[in-house]
Design a protein around this motif. Structure first.
Motif, PDB file in Angstrom:
ATOM      1  N   VAL A 267      45.375  41.283  34.878  1.00 18.19           N
ATOM      2  CA  VAL A 267      45.575  40.765  36.237  1.00 18.19           C
ATOM      3  C   VAL A 267      46.431  39.504  36.220  1.00 18.19           C
ATOM      4  O   VAL A 267      46.840  39.018  37.278  1.00 18.19           O
ATOM      5  CB  VAL A 267      44.223  40.479  36.930  1.00 18.19           C
ATOM      6  CG1 VAL A 267      43.355  41.724  36.942  1.00 18.19           C
ATOM      7  CG2 VAL A 267      43.487  39.324  36.260  1.00 18.19           C
ATOM      8  N   THR A 281      47.083  31.796  43.023  1.00 15.60           N
ATOM      9  CA  THR A 281      45.753  32.377  43.236  1.00 15.60           C
ATOM     10  C   THR A 281      45.804  33.499  44.263  1.00 15.60           C
ATOM     11  O   THR A 281      45.188  34.563  44.092  1.00 15.60           O
ATOM     12  CB  THR A 281      44.765  31.291  43.690  1.00 15.60           C
ATOM     13  OG1 THR A 281      44.684  30.279  42.679  1.00 15.60           O
ATOM     14  CG2 THR A 281      43.381  31.879  43.925  1.00 15.60           C
ATOM     15  N   TYR A 282      46.546  33.265  45.345  1.00 18.04           N
ATOM     16  CA  TYR A 282      46.691  34.292  46.391  1.00 18.04           C
ATOM     17  C   TYR A 282      47.315  35.559  45.825  1.00 18.04           C
ATOM     18  O   TYR A 282      46.820  36.673  46.062  1.00 18.04           O
ATOM     19  CB  TYR A 282      47.535  33.729  47.541  1.00 18.04           C
ATOM     20  CG  TYR A 282      48.015  34.779  48.509  1.00 18.04           C
ATOM     21  CD1 TYR A 282      47.151  35.331  49.449  1.00 18.04           C
ATOM     22  CD2 TYR A 282      49.343  35.210  48.476  1.00 18.04           C
ATOM     23  CE1 TYR A 282      47.604  36.306  50.332  1.00 18.04           C
ATOM     24  CE2 TYR A 282      49.795  36.173  49.361  1.00 18.04           C
ATOM     25  CZ  TYR A 282      48.927  36.726  50.281  1.00 18.04           C
ATOM     26  OH  TYR A 282      49.369  37.685  51.166  1.00 18.04           O
ATOM     27  N   ARG A 284      47.355  36.569  42.775  1.00 20.68           N
ATOM     28  CA  ARG A 284      46.444  37.214  41.826  1.00 20.68           C
ATOM     29  C   ARG A 284      45.362  38.009  42.561  1.00 20.68           C
ATOM     30  O   ARG A 284      45.024  39.133  42.158  1.00 20.68           O
ATOM     31  CB  ARG A 284      45.808  36.155  40.918  1.00 20.68           C
ATOM     32  CG  ARG A 284      44.949  36.741  39.816  1.00 20.68           C
ATOM     33  CD  ARG A 284      44.490  35.669  38.847  1.00 20.68           C
ATOM     34  NE  ARG A 284      45.610  35.084  38.122  1.00 20.68           N
ATOM     35  CZ  ARG A 284      45.484  34.190  37.163  1.00 20.68           C
ATOM     36  NH1 ARG A 284      44.277  33.759  36.818  1.00 20.68           N
ATOM     37  NH2 ARG A 284      46.531  33.702  36.547  1.00 20.68           N
ATOM     38  N   ILE A 285      44.820  37.454  43.637  1.00 21.85           N
ATOM     39  CA  ILE A 285      43.807  38.173  44.420  1.00 21.85           C
ATOM     40  C   ILE A 285      44.408  39.426  45.048  1.00 21.85           C
ATOM     41  O   ILE A 285      43.786  40.495  45.064  1.00 21.85           O
ATOM     42  CB  ILE A 285      43.200  37.241  45.491  1.00 21.85           C
ATOM     43  CG1 ILE A 285      42.385  36.133  44.813  1.00 21.85           C
ATOM     44  CG2 ILE A 285      42.321  38.030  46.460  1.00 21.85           C
ATOM     45  CD1 ILE A 285      41.864  35.089  45.767  1.00 21.85           C
ATOM     46  N   ILE A 288      44.713  42.055  42.363  1.00 21.54           N
ATOM     47  CA  ILE A 288      43.415  42.673  42.055  1.00 21.54           C
ATOM     48  C   ILE A 288      43.016  43.649  43.154  1.00 21.54           C
ATOM     49  O   ILE A 288      42.532  44.755  42.885  1.00 21.54           O
ATOM     50  CB  ILE A 288      42.343  41.588  41.860  1.00 21.54           C
ATOM     51  CG1 ILE A 288      42.657  40.740  40.621  1.00 21.54           C
ATOM     52  CG2 ILE A 288      40.963  42.211  41.726  1.00 21.54           C
ATOM     53  CD1 ILE A 288      41.761  39.535  40.462  1.00 21.54           C
ATOM     54  N   LYS A 456      35.637  33.130  36.524  1.00 15.39           N
ATOM     55  CA  LYS A 456      36.267  32.637  37.749  1.00 15.39           C
ATOM     56  C   LYS A 456      37.775  32.483  37.580  1.00 15.39           C
ATOM     57  O   LYS A 456      38.524  32.510  38.568  1.00 15.39           O
ATOM     58  CB  LYS A 456      35.639  31.318  38.173  1.00 15.39           C
ATOM     59  CG  LYS A 456      35.858  30.155  37.210  1.00 15.39           C
ATOM     60  CD  LYS A 456      35.149  28.898  37.691  1.00 15.39           C
ATOM     61  CE  LYS A 456      35.355  27.735  36.718  1.00 15.39           C
ATOM     62  NZ  LYS A 456      34.633  26.508  37.170  1.00 15.39           N
ATOM     63  N   PHE A 459      40.171  35.249  39.021  1.00 16.58           N
ATOM     64  CA  PHE A 459      40.588  35.241  40.420  1.00 16.58           C
ATOM     65  C   PHE A 459      41.341  33.961  40.806  1.00 16.58           C
ATOM     66  O   PHE A 459      41.985  33.930  41.849  1.00 16.58           O
ATOM     67  CB  PHE A 459      39.356  35.372  41.324  1.00 16.58           C
ATOM     68  CG  PHE A 459      38.511  36.564  40.988  1.00 16.58           C
ATOM     69  CD1 PHE A 459      38.811  37.811  41.502  1.00 16.58           C
ATOM     70  CD2 PHE A 459      37.415  36.448  40.135  1.00 16.58           C
ATOM     71  CE1 PHE A 459      38.041  38.913  41.181  1.00 16.58           C
ATOM     72  CE2 PHE A 459      36.635  37.539  39.822  1.00 16.58           C
ATOM     73  CZ  PHE A 459      36.951  38.784  40.341  1.00 16.58           C
ATOM     74  N   ARG A 460      41.258  32.943  39.999  1.00 13.21           N
ATOM     75  CA  ARG A 460      41.848  31.669  40.375  1.00 13.21           C
ATOM     76  C   ARG A 460      42.894  31.245  39.358  1.00 13.21           C
ATOM     77  O   ARG A 460      42.687  31.330  38.153  1.00 13.21           O
ATOM     78  CB  ARG A 460      40.758  30.593  40.460  1.00 13.21           C
ATOM     79  CG  ARG A 460      41.218  29.311  41.161  1.00 13.21           C
ATOM     80  CD  ARG A 460      40.113  28.274  41.163  1.00 13.21           C
ATOM     81  NE  ARG A 460      40.034  27.573  39.886  1.00 13.21           N
ATOM     82  CZ  ARG A 460      39.136  26.618  39.618  1.00 13.21           C
ATOM     83  NH1 ARG A 460      38.235  26.284  40.530  1.00 13.21           N
ATOM     84  NH2 ARG A 460      39.133  26.025  38.445  1.00 13.21           N
TER      85      ARG A 460
END
Length: 475
Positions: A267, A281-282, A284-285, A288, A456, A459-460
């Motif tokens: 990811v 971060t956005y 990556r989310i 996913i 964590k 996702f971040r």
């Protein structure tokens, strides 16, 4: 040493290398101060100006060769080059010559002088086609080993950076380098990978990194998920080295292997770190989320169409009637395999005809297929989304792993309409749980075993901290 040792070495090299037949293996013999010197090298692997200057220096030297008692003295006083070593084993001489090194034999000595003045044909270090970034460096790995190690050294100027050389293949003798950061890499993982490399028994790594991966990774045949991650970006490889990973660099390959590889490593992308933390971060989310939808979009839609009574009210509009000539499952599978057929065809299509091919493919899988009654419009819509969503992550191996799982879910739903989806998800979870990395660790780390600090980070996108800010935090 006895003079016949030199002649024995010459005879052995002439016989093994068959210099009379192999036109590209050059043997150049000189007579200097009544001593015979034989140079062996491969044409095209040696810098011509270097070997010419070396010969000129030897022919014009005032140093008396008869006064040099050892080959080490000869090398130290008469070979004005940087990378030089001495070895007396015939096997090592042959391997060095075939690797591009100059081997010099001197009458009166049995050992050879290895002069590493090789140069390999190479292409430009342009940005990889399948791993682009909006911002960041535009260089990429090439097929030459020393260039690739230099690209990493340029980014990590730390004396603890290790580049360990080895070779694999009884015939190919392919050069391989293990790149890692001493003090950060886990010693047990490093020892395990070294042992596995030493135990490999293959004739040649004909397909470079893929051949090595197949020899190195002993996985379950039923698990389609990749145990190795590849990259052609030096910045990505360098960041993984600093995180404690091991980079395996293979000669003749522009891709390096990142070991060990966990499922959630896929990811992450270099693009996340060339943008601000919030944006990274956005993205990556989003990646996913699209990854999950790619796996489940068409199976869930097909599941609701085979079980209309279980469909929520807000999804009723997605159901299609029974008035179709071909069963939905057949349509879905035909498109799954048809998209791959189009990919294979596009790879073999000349660039001048690629635009025409795209138009023909769009027409065949678009209006013509719907009007002819082969496919329902909804089926084409969902499969087109799945095909596009596969390109949100650069790993082809993971893309096909997800594809095989998606096809399994579709087939199980067709066989067991009510329970097929759930059985398929359980099977997929079991395969992931049973999978191990190359270092025999859990493939699902940091989920199993659970580690909140690392979990964590999936996702971040973490913000980089300076030493000053770290000190203030500790205070």
């Amino acid at each position: 040493m006895d003079k016949k040792d030199y002649w024995q070495c010459v005879d052995e090299l002439d016989r093994i290398l068959d210099v009379e037949i192999n036109f590209d293996i050059v043997k150049r013999t000189l007579t200097i101060q009544k001593k015979e010197l034989s140079f062996y090298f491969i044409d095209g692997y040696v810098k011509d100006d270097i070997i010419e200057r070396l010969m000129q220096f030897l022919m014009g030297t005032a140093i008396k060769m008869d006064q040099l008692k050892t080959i080490e003295q000869f090398s130290a006083q008469l070979i004005p080059y940087v990378e030089v070593e001495v070895n007396e084993e015939i096997e090592m001489m042959v391997q060095a010559i075939l690797s591009g090194t100059i081997v010099l034999l001197v009458e009166g000595f049995s050992a050879g002088i290895f002069i590493d003045a090789r140069t390999y044909p190479t292409r430009g270090m342009q940005e990889p086609e399948d791993d682009r970034v909006l911002r960041g460096s535009r260089d990429g790995f090439v097929e030459t080993l020393v260039f690739n190690t230099a690209l990493i050294r340029r980014r990590i100027r730390d004396p603890r950076l290790r580049m360990e050389y080895t070779s694999v293949g009884t015939r190919s003798k392919t050069d391989i380098v293990l790149c890692y950061m001493d003090g950060i890499v886990k010693p047990e993982i490093l020892s395990s990978i070294k042992k596995q490399l030493a135990d490999i028994q293959v004739e040649a790594l004909t397909m470079a990194q893929e051949s090595l991966a197949e020899a190195l990774v002993i996985g379950k045949w039923y698990s389609p998920f990749p145990k190795v991650r590849y990259t052609e970006r030096p910045d990505t490889a360098s960041s993984n080295v600093l995180e404690g990973k091991i980079i395996v660099i293979i000669d003749n390959s522009p891709s390096v292997m990142i070991l060990p590889t966990y499922f959630f490593d896929f990811v992450q992308e270099a693009q996340d770190y060339y943008l601000p933390p919030l944006t990274g971060t956005y993205l990556r989310i989003i990646r996913i989320g699209v990854f999950i939808v790619t796996l489940l979009a068409s199976p869930i839609w097909y599941y609701f169409n085979t079980n209309p009574s279980l469909t929520p009210a807000f999804l009723q509009f997605t159901l299609i009637g029974n008035a179709h000539n071909i069963p939905i499952i057949v349509q879905l599978l035909m498109l799954e395999f048809g998209i791959d057929a189009l990919k294979l065809a596009s790879l073999n299509t000349p660039s001048s005809l690629s635009s025409s091919f795209s138009i023909i493919g769009a027409l065949i899988l678009g209006d013509f297929a719907v009007e002819a009654g082969w496919f329902a419009p909804e089926v084409i819509l969902y499969m087109a989304f799945v095909a596009l969503a596969n390109f949100t992550q650069p790993s082809y191996e993971l893309g096909y792993g997800i594809k095989f799982m998606r096809v399994m879910l579709l087939i199980l739903i067709a066989l067991l309409p009510k329970w097929g989806l759930w059985i398929g998800l359980v099977i997929m979870g079991w395969i992931l749980y049973r999978s191990k990395t190359i270092s025999k660790e859990s493939y699902l780390y940091p989920l199993i075993p659970f580690c909140w600090r690392d979990f964590k980070m999936i996702f971040r996108r973490r913000k980089l901290k300076s030493h000053a800010s770290l000190k203030s935090i500790h205070k």
